[in-house]
Each structure stands twice: as structure tokens, then as C-alpha cells.
Design a protein around this motif. Structure first.
Motif, PDB file in Angstrom:
ATOM      1  N   SER A 385      41.148  48.376  43.112  1.00 19.70           N
ATOM      2  CA  SER A 385      40.555  49.010  41.950  1.00 19.70           C
ATOM      3  C   SER A 385      41.437  50.135  41.441  1.00 19.70           C
ATOM      4  CB  SER A 385      39.149  49.512  42.264  1.00 19.70           C
ATOM      5  OG  SER A 385      39.212  50.703  42.992  1.00 19.70           O
ATOM      6  N   GLU A 417      39.159  45.310  40.092  1.00 22.64           N
ATOM      7  CA  GLU A 417      38.477  46.191  39.155  1.00 22.64           C
ATOM      8  C   GLU A 417      39.474  47.103  38.461  1.00 22.64           C
ATOM      9  OE1 GLU A 417      34.907  46.280  42.481  1.00 22.64           O
ATOM     10  OE2 GLU A 417      35.827  48.162  41.849  1.00 22.64           O
TER      11      GLU A 417
ATOM     12  N   ALA C 345      36.255  43.733  35.588  1.00 21.50           N
ATOM     13  CA  ALA C 345      36.197  43.415  37.009  1.00 21.50           C
ATOM     14  C   ALA C 345      36.192  41.905  37.174  1.00 21.50           C
ATOM     15  CB  ALA C 345      34.942  44.018  37.638  1.00 21.50           C
TER      16      ALA C 345
END
Lengths: 489, 251, 423
Positions: A385, A417, C345
Motif C-alpha cells: 500500500s 492499495e 485497491a
């Protein structure tokens, strides 16, 4: 390729599902009664002569743990663990902490000899094939000996068991313990915080390049005993350290619990390389016995330009639940995760990593090679992420799975992400069986199938093997060959 | 038309200096050939002329019609009439060739304050130009350069050059990957564009292309500098004797 | 400790329960249908809206995102021109089916009739306890269409199911069955006729018999304030081919689920998904794909363009059963994140139990290709136009794969329009 030949030879010598490290040592032990309550924790703390704040920390963790539920999201399946049916402390009689090598029970030394772990410094010095490695040997709940401590301390490096560190360097332990993996991070980490017994402590001061490889060798020996070790490694500004851990356990019919926590902290320009060769007892060919390996490992790249690199070779344990991660907090910091996870028999692996990009210009790299055989299940689970302020975050992930036989499963679950437009992530994953073309080529050259597979598998995992310190690379290759023994029908 | 004065340039990312004090003048109507061994900075020079930001000019200047172009972005340079025929034209999936040509032609017109082309006129222009270069109309239906062979890509570059009618054409190794027939077609295309108010810079390894596009001047580039200039005979000399002699003499 | 106390209903959960109590009297259906509705509603009431703790809703915490239900809408809405001229339009005006005339080989029936007769009772079930869309839609479904394309019949004109809504709630179902070797192109299109907030749920069920070849396009162009919860379930017979397009270009809160089972040997799925995300929207596309038998293949490409403060999600799970040898499945999810406040995402997932397979997924988050940009600019195209061209090209590449040129042009025009409006 001598290593490959060695693997093949090794495979030949070994009978199906014979675990080389499965012997049990009869050593008189000082074992806590089964069960987990505040008294158990007080007893552990007292055994270790811990300062009061440490006991408070543990008790607090225990209270928190009671409110948590066991996680169920991983793709692993096992009967409910009775946490009251486990011994939380066991130590060879008369040992509460590491001693000089001459005071260690010769029976114990023979265990490590049998495991191939050099503990006598003079032997290591005399040996030609080994380079110098400092070892912390943890037997059940205690560290029995730590080698090369003096030589290391000359360089300013602190390498000792964490119990000792708590007494000798309380300010350092207090400052860093639980700052990467908070007490309540997850169910097993919280349990560990309450009951951890031993583990290694490494502190490399500013500007020091640790003069030798450090390693810890974990052995679970006692029956029905959980091992809860805790390792803390701190590399100050500009420091470098390479650390390796190995793990084995006797062959037993019951499952045993291992719930460890490892915390790494790298300050500006520091680098920590952490390698694991995990070979806990995986259970027998019918899935009976074996270690439940529930481990929380996390590195914090706290400083700018710091680097943390995880390399793991996972061949053991009945169940592995493990995600060595990097928090890329410092600008220009870098995280790496190289993994080989081999599952055979009825082993279940759910393992991977997290790369959390927080600082600017941070980069990460994930190479994961999963090999499933037998009736096993092998899952890669990973998270990458990039947070809003992590400009120019970069990740590359390559995640390959190999299936050998048709009764196993290979799964890939990445979480990707991005919250920053300058982030660039590249994730690739493949699943396949051993290439027919490669296999045919080997067979056509007269190489029998089993050896051909060993050869091809060695090629498949090469990218990760080369990240290991050299002698462990050879060891790891052998181990993979042995783990896959009997997988070809 | 083009005056390069004491140009120094390096790769922006790692600071490696590629162009080290290069001087070159090309007049209107002139065809100048730039030759040199691998790594001498030929392609870098073409990218710098077109304005690629992977390179940083650290010293010197590039004057085009008397004005410095260093501050202009690639599209502004193109609108002023600088055209680079790429050595490796990129494939851009999803972008239709015809759409690309139309946007390019009209944007340049707009930048020069000219009126935009009407669609039928545009199609007519493209069809004629494509026919003269023996380009199959089906190729124009595909996404830009996608699935084109090496030769098709080079022809597509010349097609764009023809349609955009630049003043300064820079051909970066346009001959690489071309068979003899394609070489002929491409060269004819370039020769057709030769005119007194247009200059052409031909970057090449080999004399072969210069047999078809005969240069007025030949310049030898080595380690980021022009170490020798001459007429077309210089190219013949290089073909026969290689670069070693010239490099030694310059050292 | 195991007695978990259930959190109280959120405003939206309560609104769903209240709304059901209010509407149940008017919802079509016989006793079994009503019983099925009651069961589904009670499941929602008991478990509440899914949160991120439910793995299949990991990135779409509906409990948090769905704040309320919209106010009742206007009674009517105006149909738009079909995407491609000459299409057979199946109108859904504010949730009401019409009476279009069907060409030969196409049997057509309003879904309401199946509810009234009770024929649809059995289909009013959820896929599992986490199937909020199935539960919600099943409890409230009012109408829709059921249609069958006869075996060996190819419907030439495009079938466009056009749902136009002006606020309020609309819950529709489409049950499409394609006979052996049948062929058709169907567009499932959602439009808004007002800027008032609306909620739509839709469940489409596709049954492709052996050798059927179907192109199915979900074109979601809801209004900026709308919530849309869609689900498509498809089952592919032997040698059946489904070309599934999902284009999201609207909505405030959107979840489109795709559940495909390759159930016959030789079945093939192509999924092409374009997510154009802007404003403060949240859009989730979730695919589960089962390769259940040997020799099935699939290819999935998802392209996302994220602007402003939009959030996008793609979850793609490919499951390969133990007997499904020789499966070939390739999935890619590519995102152009063009805003620092946007998010994407991706969770591409492989779950593989057969050893003789070739499966791969890739996911990238990228910036516009530097080389492409330079090439276009070197032709005199300004940086802004060049970027526009490249963003367009990034998604048009998927549209270009369609055979019908008129359809390609219509979709590309729509995409270009959207990018011009939002870029």
C-alpha cells in the motif's frame, strides 16, 4: 551445479517423510505447570528476574489478549487450540539463562552438534568450511549459550538473549520493545507479549558494520510446550547487520505451538538483512503432529535511506501463519521480501508480506516462490500500500506457484492499495506445474524424473536462494529437496 | 537554420555526460549527414533536438532560425517545424492512427494560427501521401504503430513527416531494419521533401542510406563532439577505412 | 464472550427494514415469493449491511458507505435513444417493464409475471450469507425481463435493456437464457433522468447452453448521486463463449458483482472492464470465476482511470477446481491514478486445486507512459491533448476488441465525452 547434485544425493539417502531433526533429547527440565493465567506470567517473569515494568507490560498484554478473538481469515484449518493445555515455560534443569560454554550440559551441546550448529568458538575458528557466525542457542524457553559475545562487544555490537538484555540494557529494551509490533497488534502477538520467554537481542551502534553473521537457533524439545520467543534488532544510523534464524523440533504426535514476535528497527542509512530457514517438524505423512507456527515479524525502516530485507525458506511446520513486513517510514527507504514456501504432506501455509509505503521515494520488492505437493495447501497473502504522502512509491511483486501433483492447492491473494498518483506498482503472479518441456529435456538427457524435478525446482527458487548467506543457501537447497521427497507419484 | 553552439548535455537521471561541446550548423536547403560509431551520442543529439526531458543541457545553446529552443517543450518545437523520425517508433495501443494524425496536424495548425483541416480534406491528404509511400490503407486503421513491421513503422514515420511538412527533419537511423525495397521507398519520400527552405539531418551508421539520400555535408560525431566535417566523400572514406583513422587524427 | 452483541441498525439498515414493511403490500408475488422475500429481508436485518470484516466486502464497507435510502422518486422517466440505432429496446422506466415486440427466436416476458405466478420464487435466494445484493434485490424486486433466445438462433439487432430512473428505489431482475449455439448482443444500461439521488439494484442471470455465443455489456451511467448495486450470474455450457463488458461511468456508490461459472468443457470468458471514476464516488467491481471442468479458458482485463477524490476497487477471484485440468486463465488490472486524492485497491486472487494449469494475474498502478507522451508531443500535440489521447487509448484498447463497429464507435464516443467532461 554441485548444490543440485548434493540435493539429489540427499534426497536419495532419505526415506519418505523422515524428518532428519525429529530426535528427542532426554534432558531433565524445569517446566511450569500447564495453563495460562496471571500466575503463569508472574512465574515466567520471576524466573527471568525481570524488572517490575516488564511484568506489568506482560500482565497488561494478557488482559488485552483475553478480549481478542483468534483470527480466522487465513486459509488454514486446525482444531481449536486449548491454550490451557500448554506449558508456557520449560528450561533444561539448572539453566535460567545463557552460561559460558563450559558450564553447559554436554548433553545439550550434543543436541546442537547433531543439528549441525557450531557452538564451540574454538571449533568454529578451527574449521575451514565455516565462516565465523555468532550463535544464540534457544532451547525451549531459554537461551542456553551465546557465542562470540566478547568479540562482538569489542565492535560495540550487543548480541545476547533478550532476557539478559532486559537486565543489562533495560533502557534499550524499554525504548524499543513493542514499538514495531504493538502489544495488541494481533491475537498471537498479544499472547507472545504476555508469555514470551526468550529470544535474541541485537543492537548495532551508529556506523558499525557487524563483523560477522549473527544467528539464533531455536529448538523446541519438551512435550506439550509452547515456544514464544521475541527478537528485537536495532540498527542505528549507518549500521549493518545480517541475521539468520533456524528452527527445528522433535517428531511428536501432538501439535505444538510456536508464536514468535520479531521486531526490526533501522535508522537512517542502516540496513538489516534477516534470513530464516524454518524447519519445524511438519507432522507425519498423515498430517499427525507438527508445529503450529504463528509468527508476527515486522521491520520498521524508521530512518531515511534505511533498508530491511527479509528472506525466508519455509519448509517445516504443520501450519504456518507468517507475514514478515516492512513499514517504509523513512524517505528513500527500501523493503524486500524473498520467500520460498514449500508444502508437502498435509502442511498448510498462509504466508506473505506487507509493504507499507509511508515515506517519499520508498521502494519495495517482493519475490515469492510457493511449491505445493502432497495434500498441502500453500497460500501467498501480501499487501502493498502507498499512502497519500508516499510520493513516488515503487513496488515490484513477482509471485509464482508451482504445483506438484493433483491433491494440493496453491493460492495467491494480493492486496494492492494505491492512494498516490505518483505510485507505481507492478504485480505479477503465475501458477503452473513443472514445465513438460523442461522435464522432457532432462529425461532425454538420462536424468530420472525425481532428480529432474529437484533440478527444475532448484531453478524455480534460484532468485530467492541467492539472497541467502552462502552456506545457508546450500543448506536451504538441500532442505527443499528433502521436503519434496516422495512428492512424485 | 540550425546552429548548435558548444552544446553539453547529460542524462538527467544519473548525470552521465553524453554531448561534450558539440558545434554544428545546418543551413536551409542543406542535407547534413551525421555519422559515428556506437555510443558517440548520435541518438542523444536527435532526442535533445526534439526536446526529450530525459536529457539536460548544461552548457551551450541550440538556435533554430536564430532563436534558442531550449526552453520549448517537444510539442512547441514540433509546431515550429522540427520533426524527428524516430529510430524506434513507439507502439501506442488504443490510439487509432488516423485519429493521431488528425490531432497532430490540427494541433500544429492551431499553434501556428492556421485553420483546422476539414475531415474530407484531411482524409484526402492522408490517402495521397500513403499511396506515394506504398502504405496499405489497412495499416492506417490499426492503432498507432501496433503490429507494424519494422519497415512499416519507418514508412509511417515518413508519412507523418510528409503530412506535417516540417522545416527541419531529423532522421534517426531511418535505414535500420529496412530491406532494400523499403529503403528505396523511404529515401524517395525524403528526397521528395528536399527543398531550398527545408533542412534535413540524416543520422546513420552506414554509407548505404547516403547513396539514396545524397548529403551536402557529412559530420563525424565521436564522444559527443563533431570531430570532422566534410562533403559526401567523407562518408565514402569512412565506409572504406572505418572511424579509427579519423578518431586518431582528432585525438 | 462468544455472545457477540449485535450492533444497532444504522440509518440505512433501518430504512431498508422500514421500507420493506411499507412496500411489501404492493410488491408482486404469490405466497412462496412473499415467504422468500421475508426470509431475505430478515437475513439483512439480522446480519446488517456488510462491513470490511467480511472478506468479499473488504474494500467496500457498505455499512459505512451506505448512509440512507433515497427519497421516493418521480413516477416516470424519459427513455433515451438507444446506444446503437436500430437496437431492440427493452424499456425499464422507473423500474417498470414495457411491452416491446420481440423478433422471431426471442421469447420475452416481464419478470413481474414470474413473480405474480410464483415461477420466480425459487430464484429469490442469496448466493451466501455475504450476498447482500442478492438479498436486497430478492426482497424488493419489482420487475425486469425474462427472455430466451432459441437454439441455433442469432439475434441480429442489439438488445438494449434500458433502465431509466428518476430518484427513488428500483429493483430489477433479468433472466436470460441462450439456447445451444444461440447468439446475441445485449446491453444492460443504467441511466438517470434527474440529479436527485436514486438507488437501483439489479440481478442478471445468464444461462448459456452449449455453443452459445453472447456479448453482454453492462453500461452503468447512473447520476452522480446514485447508488447502484448490480450482480451478474452466468453459467457457461460446453464451448459457450461469453464476452462480458462492464463500463462504469457514473454513480456515487457502485458495486458490480460478476459471478461466472465455466461449467462445460471448452467454455470461454472474456471480461473487459472499464472504470471511469471521478468526483467522490466509490466503485467496486468484484469478480468470482470458477473454472469447474477441464479445458476452459478465460481472459480478464480491467482498466481504471481515477480522477478527483474517487475510489475504485477491483477484486477478481479465479478458482480452478481439482478436476479442471488444462485451465488457462489470465487476468490483468491496470490503473491510471491521475489524482493524488484518488485511490484504487486491487485484489486479484488465484485459488488453484488442479496442477496442469496456466494461470496468471497482473496488477499495475501506473502513470502515463513517458515514451508515449514524448512521441505524441514530438508530433506537435500539446501535453494536455497528448495525455487525453493516451488516457482515451488506454481504455479504448478494450472497446476496440468488439466486432460491431457501430457499437465500438458509440462506446468510444461515450468514453471520450466522459473524459472531456471530467478531465
Amino acid at each position: 551445479m554441485p548444490a543440485v547434485q548434493e540435493t539429489i544425493d540427499q534426497v536419495r539417502q532419505i526415506d519418505v517423510d523422515q524428518y532428519k531433526y525429529g530426535f528427542e533429547t532426554v534432558i531433565e527440565s524445569d517446566t511450569a505447570p500447564k495453563g495460562l493465567n496471571e500466575d503463569t506470567i508472574r512465574m515466567i517473569s520471576a524466573k527471568k528476574n525481570e524488572p517490575e515494568w516488564m511484568l506489568e507490560w506482560r500482565l497488561d498484554a494478557f488482559k488485552r489478549w483475553l478480549t481478542l478473538d483468534e483470527p480466522t481469515w487465513a486459509r488454514v484449518d486446525y482444531p481449536k487450540i486449548d491454550f490451557q493445555d500448554i506449558h508456557y515455560y520449560s528450561a533444561p534443569k539448572g539453566i535460567t539463562g545463557p552460561k559460558s560454554i563450559d558450564d553447559v550440559d554436554p548433553e545439550l551441546l550434543r543436541v546442537y552438534e547433531k543439528l549441525g550448529i557450531p557452538l564451540r568458538e574454538q571449533e568454529i575458528l578451527a574449521g575451514v568450511q565455516h565462516s565465523k557466525i555468532a550463535v544464540d542457542a534457544v532451547f525451549d524457553s531459554v537461551s542456553v549459550v551465546t557465542t562470540f559475545k566478547e568479540e562482538l562487544s569489542k565492535a560495540g555490537v550487543i548480541f545476547m538473549s533478550i532476557s539478559e538484555a532486559m537486565r543489562e540494557h533495560p533502557e534499550l529494551v524499554k525504548k524499543y520493545l513493542g514499538t514495531v509490533v504493538p502489544v495488541t497488534d494481533n491475537y498471537y502477538a498479544t499472547l507472545n507479549a504476555a508469555v514470551f520467554t526468550d529470544g535474541s537481542f541485537v543492537y548495532v551502534p551508529k556506523g558499525v558494520r557487524c563483523p560477522m553473521e549473527l544467528s539464533t537457533y531455536f529448538r523446541i524439545n519438551e512435550k506439550n510446550t509452547g515456544q514464544f520467543e521475541r527478537t528485537l534488532i536495532i540498527a542505528e544510523e549507518g549500521a549493518y547487520v545480517s541475521y539468520l534464524e533456524g528452527c527445528t523440533a522433535p517428531q511428536r504426535d501432538e501439535n505444538q505451538l510456536h508464536a514468535a514476535v520479531v521486531e526490526l528497527i533501522a535508522m537512517d542509512d542502516a540496513e538489516i538483512k534477516y534470513s530464516t530457514v524454518q524447519n519445524w517438524y511438519p507432522g507425519d505423512k498423515d498430517g499427525k503432529g507438527g508445529i503450529y507456527n504463528f509468527v508476527t515479524k515486522r521491520g520498521d525502516c524508521r530512518g531515511d535511506r534505511s533498508k530491511i530485507s527479509w528472506t525466508q525458506v519455509e519448509t517445516g511446520s504443520a501450519i504456518t501463519w507468517k507475514y514478515p513486513s516492512c513499514i517504509l517510514r523513512g524517505d528513500d527507504s527500501r523493503g524486500e521480501f524473498y520467500s520460498i514456501a514449500v508444502s508437502n504432506g498435509y502442511q498448510q501455509i498462509d504466508s506473505g508480506t506487507k509493504m507499507i509505503h509511508l515515506g517519499k521515494n520508498t521502494s519495495s520488492r517482493i519475490i515469492s516462490k510457493g511449491i505445493s505437493a502432497g495434500h498441502s495447501s500453500n497460500t501467498y497473502r501480501g499487501q502493498v500500500s502507498a499512502h497519500r504522502k508516499a510520493t513516488n512509491a515503487r513496488n515490484f511483486t513477482q509471485c509464482d506457484s508451482l504445483l506438484i501433483g493433483n491433491d494440493c492447492g496453491a493460492h495467491t491473494v494480493p492486496y494492492i492499495e494505491a492512494k498516490n498518483s505518483t505510485a507505481q506498482f507492478e504485480h505479477e503472479a503465475t501458477t503452473s506445474k513443472i514445465s513438460e518441456d523442461q522435464l522432457f529435456y532432462c529425461l532425454a538427457r538420462g536424468i530420472p524424473e525425481e532428480e529432474a524435478i529437484a533440478l527444475i525446482v532448484n531453478g524455480f527458487v534460484k532468485d530467492v536462494i541467492q539472497e541467502l548467506p552462502m552456506e545457508f543457501a546450500v543448506e536451504a537447497q538441500k532442505l527443499i529437496g528433502i521436503s519434496l521427497e516422495g512428492s512424485v507419484g | 537554420m540550425l546552429e548548435i553552439k558548444n552544446l553539453h548535455a547529460r542524462i538527467a537521471e544519473d548525470g552521465t555526460e553524453i554531448i561534450r561541446g558539440l558545434n554544428l550548423t545546418v543551413k536551409a536547403g542543406e542535407v547534413a549527414a551525421i555519422m559515428g560509431p556506437n555510443g558517440s551520442g548520435k541518438s542523444t543529439l536527435s532526442y535533445i533536438l526534439a526536446g526529450r526531458d530525459d536529457y539536460e543541457v548544461t552548457e551551450g545553446d541550440i538556435l533554430y532560425n536564430g532563436e534558442s529552443i531550449l526552453e520549448l517543450d517537444p510539442s512547441e518545437r514540433a509546431a515550429k517545424g522540427i520533426f524527428l523520425a524516430f529510430q524506434y517508433p513507439v507502439e501506442i495501443p488504443g490510439v487509432a492512427t488516423m485519429q493521431f494524425l488528425k490531432v497532430a496536424m490540427n494541433e500544429q495548425r492551431k499553434a501556428r494560427g492556421e485553420e483546422e483541416l476539414k475531415t474530407p480534406d484531411f482524409i484526402k491528404l492522408v490517402k495521397e501521401a500513403a499511396a506515394s509511400l506504398e502504405i496499405n490503407p489497412d495499416m492506417l486503421k490499426r492503432p498507432l504503430n501496433v503490429g507494424f513491421s519494422g519497415g512499416e513503422k519507418k514508412r509511417a514515420e515518413i508519412l507523418q513527416m510528409k503530412l506535417l511538412a516540417p522545416q527541419l527533419c531529423v532522421l534517426d537511423e531511418t535505414d535500420s531494419g529496412l530491406d532494400i525495397d523499403a529503403l528505396k521507398i523511404v529515401s524517395d519520400g525524403v528526397n521528395a521533401l528536399r527543398s531550398p527552405d527545408r533542412a534535413v539531418i540524416v543520422i546513420t551508421h552506414y554509407q548505404r542510406l547516403l547513396e539514396h539520400i545524397v548529403p551536402d555535408t557529412v559530420h563525424v560525431l565521436y564522444k559527443g563532439q563533431v570531430i570532422k566535417s566534410g562533403t559526401k566523400d567523407l562518408a565514402l572514406d569512412l565506409e572504406a577505412n572505418g572511424y579509427a583513422g579519423i578518431i586518431e587524427a582528432a585525438a | 464472550m462468544n455472545m457477540q452483541t449485535k450492533p444497532p441498525h444504522t440509518a440505512a439498515e433501518q430504512a431498508i427494514v422500514d421500507s420493506f414493511a411499507e412496500m411489501i403490500g404492493q410488491l408482486p408475488g404469490d405466497a412462496p415469493v412473499t415467504a422468500a422475500r421475508d426470509k431475505l429481508l430478515s437475513d439483512i436485518s439480522t446480519s446488517g449491511l456488510p462491513t470490511r470484516r467480511i472478506e468479499s466486502w473488504h474494500y467496500t464497507d457498505l455499512r459505512n458507505l451506505m448512509r440512507d435510502l433515497p427519497k421516493p422518486g418521480k413516477g416516470s422517466a424519459t427513455l433515451a435513444e438507444p446506444l446503437v440505432r436500430g437496437s431492440l429496446v427493452l424499456p425499464m422506466v422507473q423500474g417498470q417493464s414495457g411491452e416491446p415486440s420481440a423478433p422471431e427466436g426471442l421469447e420475452l416476458e416481464p419478470f413481474m409475471d414470474l413473480l405474480v405466478s410464483g415461477a420466480a420464487a425459487k430464484s429469490l435466494t442469496a448466493r451466501g450469507s455475504d450476498d447482500l445484493i442478492g438479498q436486497f434485490n430478492g426482497a424488493f424486486v419489482q420487475d425486469g425481463y425474462s427472455f430466451t433466445v432459441a437454439a441455433d438462433t442469432v439475434i441480429d439487432e442489439i438488445i438494449e435493456i434500458q433502465s431509466v430512473q428518476s430518484g427513488g428505489q428500483v429493483h430489477s431482475r433479468y433472466a436470460a437464457s441462450f439456447g445451444a449455439k444461440a447468439g446475441a448482443t445485449v446491453i444492460e444500461r443504467y441511466l438517470a433522468d434527474t440529479s436527485d439521488a436514486g438507488l437501483s439494484t439489479a440481478v442478471s442471470s445468464l444461462e448459456l447452453a452449449d455453443g452459445a455465443e453472447v456479448t453482454w455489456i453492462i453500461l452503468q451511467g447512473c447520476g452522480d448521486a446514485d447508488q447502484h448495486l448490480g450482480q451478474l450470474n452466468a453459467r457457461l455450457g460446453a464451448d459457450a463463449k461469453l464476452k462480458l463488458y462492464v463500463i462504469n461511468a457514473g454513480g456515487k456508490l457502485v458495486r458490480q458483482e460478476l459471478h461466472v461459472e465455466a461449467a462445460g468443457e471448452g467454455a470461454h470468458l472474456d471480461l473487459r472492464c472499464v472504470n471511469l471514476l471521478a468526483g467522490e464516488s466509490h466503485t467496486d467491481v468484484t469478480l468470482t470465476l470458477g473454472h469447474n471442468v477441464p479445458n476452459t479458458t478465460s481472459s480478464e482485463i480491467v482498466r481504471n482511470v481515477v480522477l478527483n477524490r474517487a475510489r475504485g476497487v477491483f477484486q477478481g477471484q479465479i478458482r480452478v477446481a481439482q478436476i479442471a485440468q488444462k485451465t488457462d486463465a489470465q487476468m490483468a488490472c491496470n490503473t491510471l491514478l491521475l489524482s493524488d486524492d484518488g485511490e484504487f485497491a486491487a485484489k486479484p486472487e488465484l485459488e488453484i486445486f488442479a496442477d496442469d494449469v496456466v494461470c496468471a494475474h497482473g496488477a499495475t498502478v501506473i502513470d502515463i507512459d513517458h515514451n508515449h507522451l514524448f512521441y505524441l508531443m514530438a508530433r506537435g500535440i500539446s501535453e494536455k491533448s497528448a495525455r487525453g489521447l493516451l488516457v482515451n487509448g488506454f481504455v479504448d484498447e478494450l472497446i476496440d476488441e468488439l466486432d460491431n463497429e457501430e457499437l465500438v464507435e458509440a462506446l468510444e464516443t461515450l468514453i471520450e465525452q466522459w473524459l472531456n467532461d471530467h478531465g
